[in-house]
Design a protein around this motif. Structure first.
Motif, PDB file in Angstrom:
ATOM      1  N   ARG A  73       0.826  -1.209   0.000  1.00 25.40           N
ATOM      2  CA  ARG A  73       0.000   0.000   0.000  1.00 25.40           C
ATOM      3  C   ARG A  73       0.859   1.258   0.000  1.00 25.40           C
ATOM      4  N   GLU A  74       0.592   2.115  -0.938  1.00 19.55           N
ATOM      5  CA  GLU A  74       1.348   3.364  -1.013  1.00 19.55           C
ATOM      6  C   GLU A  74       0.966   4.324   0.102  1.00 19.55           C
ATOM      7  N   SER A  75      -0.246   4.211   0.640  1.00 20.48           N
ATOM      8  CA  SER A  75      -0.667   5.117   1.697  1.00 20.48           C
ATOM      9  C   SER A  75       0.045   4.820   3.019  1.00 20.48           C
ATOM     10  N   TYR A  76       0.670   3.648   3.119  1.00 24.14           N
ATOM     11  CA  TYR A  76       1.428   3.257   4.308  1.00 24.14           C
ATOM     12  C   TYR A  76       2.795   2.731   3.881  1.00 24.14           C
ATOM     13  N   PRO A  77       3.650   3.598   3.335  1.00 22.59           N
ATOM     14  CA  PRO A  77       4.914   3.122   2.762  1.00 22.59           C
ATOM     15  C   PRO A  77       5.903   2.539   3.777  1.00 22.59           C
TER      16      PRO A  77
END
Length: 68
Positions: A6-10
């Motif tokens: 997930r890009e929102s939680y790198p």
């Protein structure tokens, strides 16, 4: 361990079942008690050692998550 996709939680690291089992194994080894023995000590609140208590704090509940 692998990084979450997930890009929102790198910066999130997701532990695999293998990681959880290894954590349990190491906690058992360091404490000198099996997971089930640690669980019983936690259930009664009567830990045989400080190391046993620390082990349970670290891995208590992981066996169920790891699908044992």
């Amino acid at each position: 361990m692998r990084a979450a996709a997930r890009e929102s939680y790198p910066h999130v690291i997701v532990a695999t079942d293998s990681d959880l089992r290894e954590s349990i194994r190491r906690a058992e080894q360091r404490s000198g008690f099996t997971y089930d023995q640690l669980a019983e000590q936690a259930r009664t609140g009567r830990y045989k050692s400080f190391q046993a208590r620390l082990a349970w704090v670290a891995v208590g509940g992981l066996k169920e998550i790891a699908g044992h």
